[in-house]
Design a protein around this motif. Structure first.
Motif, PDB file in Angstrom:
ATOM      1  N   PHE A  35     118.819  21.439 -48.729  1.00  0.00           N
ATOM      2  CA  PHE A  35     118.615  20.284 -48.344  1.00  0.00           C
ATOM      3  C   PHE A  35     119.898  19.198 -48.797  1.00  0.00           C
ATOM      4  O   PHE A  35     120.613  19.533 -49.385  1.00  0.00           O
ATOM      5  N   GLN A  37     120.664  15.344 -49.644  1.00  0.00           N
ATOM      6  CA  GLN A  37     120.043  13.690 -49.734  1.00  0.00           C
ATOM      7  C   GLN A  37     121.195  13.011 -49.482  1.00  0.00           C
ATOM      8  O   GLN A  37     122.325  12.976 -49.880  1.00  0.00           O
ATOM      9  N   LEU A  43     115.814  13.023 -48.031  1.00  0.00           N
ATOM     10  CA  LEU A  43     116.012  14.247 -47.919  1.00  0.00           C
ATOM     11  C   LEU A  43     115.705  14.964 -46.827  1.00  0.00           C
ATOM     12  O   LEU A  43     114.793  14.940 -46.177  1.00  0.00           O
ATOM     13  N   ASN A  45     115.999  18.599 -44.638  1.00  0.00           N
ATOM     14  CA  ASN A  45     115.989  20.099 -44.663  1.00  0.00           C
ATOM     15  C   ASN A  45     117.257  20.583 -43.756  1.00  0.00           C
ATOM     16  O   ASN A  45     117.096  20.311 -42.421  1.00  0.00           O
ATOM     17  N   PHE A  86     121.392  20.089 -52.288  1.00  0.00           N
ATOM     18  CA  PHE A  86     120.390  20.834 -52.983  1.00  0.00           C
ATOM     19  C   PHE A  86     119.832  22.199 -52.598  1.00  0.00           C
ATOM     20  O   PHE A  86     119.745  22.248 -51.384  1.00  0.00           O
TER      21      PHE A  86
ATOM     22  N   PHE B  90     108.626  11.708 -54.463  1.00  0.00           N
ATOM     23  CA  PHE B  90     108.795  12.214 -52.904  1.00  0.00           C
ATOM     24  C   PHE B  90     107.571  12.873 -52.785  1.00  0.00           C
ATOM     25  O   PHE B  90     107.219  13.954 -53.341  1.00  0.00           O
ATOM     26  N   TYR B 100     110.440  22.664 -45.600  1.00  0.00           N
ATOM     27  CA  TYR B 100     109.779  21.315 -46.112  1.00  0.00           C
ATOM     28  C   TYR B 100     110.163  20.056 -45.293  1.00  0.00           C
ATOM     29  O   TYR B 100     111.225  19.998 -44.731  1.00  0.00           O
ATOM     30  N   PHE B 102     110.319  15.880 -45.975  1.00  0.00           N
ATOM     31  CA  PHE B 102     110.032  14.963 -47.252  1.00  0.00           C
ATOM     32  C   PHE B 102     109.610  13.685 -46.440  1.00  0.00           C
ATOM     33  O   PHE B 102     110.427  13.091 -45.523  1.00  0.00           O
ATOM     34  N   GLY B 103     108.924  12.891 -47.361  1.00  0.00           N
ATOM     35  CA  GLY B 103     109.005  11.622 -47.210  1.00  0.00           C
ATOM     36  C   GLY B 103     110.300  10.856 -47.643  1.00  0.00           C
ATOM     37  O   GLY B 103     111.038  11.336 -48.403  1.00  0.00           O
TER      38      GLY B 103
END
Lengths: 108, 111
Positions: A35, A37, A43, A45, A86, B90, B100, B102-103
């Motif tokens: 990931f 950020q 975040l 993917n 990450f 999150f 995934y 994510f918000g």
């Protein structure tokens, strides 16, 4: 739980440079994701890569599951690549263990 | 159309208060999660729900109570807020492949 170690913790690059980020994990896993950020906290993917090699533009990733590590390659880095990267691993998709991240700063 | 949306984005509240964070996903995923990111950027899972059923509860204080009215929503209610609850929370969702989404996160500050 699974221990996840990422290196280096911090990385400063000049725009256009290449880099390799590493993720080591302590147990066999069936799921591994990278990931990004961004500086605004979002975040994103990058790769789902429990094994093998994948490429997406200037980014590529390789996971050697038998040796419990994964590598993220960034080529021709741009300032928009800045942020924290990450690695997250898990035995299944229900629960991920995250590494502490690599903070990348790409300077113009 | 935001795939995983959380509200509010920022939440500042006093110790002892009760607050809720809402999460909705329009991706049709069966599984939703809450993760907590602390001040050192460390991310840790709190809860995982699959089709409205709790499947992971990661030793979170029982002041935290998730609720999933349907598989598209997973809300987080926090009672008696403490200073140590300050963090970014999150929400995320995934299909069975586990990829995934994510918000954008909710930054909770307890004063």
């Amino acid at each position: 739980g699974i221990q996840v170690e990422q290196s280096p913790p911090d990385l400063i690059l000049q725009e256009g440079a290449n880099s390799t980020l590493r993720c080591n994990f302590s147990d066999s896993v069936n799921n591994l994701q990278w990931f990004h950020q961004n500086p605004w906290g979002q975040l994103i993917n990058l790769f789902y890569i429990p094994s093998g090699t994948k490429q997406n533009g200037r980014l590529s990733a390789t996971t050697v599951a038998t040796e419990r590590y994964s590598l993220l390659y960034i080529s021709s880095s741009q300032t928009t690549d800045s942020g924290v990267y990450f690695c997250a691993v898990g035995h299944n998709f229900n629960k991920f263990y995250f590494g502490s991240g690599t903070k990348l700063n790409v300077k113009p | 159309d935001t795939a995983v949306s959380q509200t509010p984005k920022y939440l500042v509240t006093q110790m002892g208060n009760d607050k809720s964070i809402k999460c909705e996903q329009n991706l049709g995923h069966d599984t939703m999660y809450w993760y907590k990111q602390d001040s050192k950027k460390f991310l840790k899972i709190m809860f995982s729900y699959n089709n409205k059923e709790l499947i992971i509860n990661e030793t979170v204080p029982n002041r935290f109570s998730p609720k999933s009215p349907d598989k598209a929503h997973l809300n987080l209610h926090i009672n008696s807020l403490e200073l140590g609850d300050s963090a970014v929370y999150f929400c995320a969702s995934s299909p069975p492949t586990g990829i995934y989404t994510f918000g954008s996160g909710t930054r909770l500050t307890v004063v």
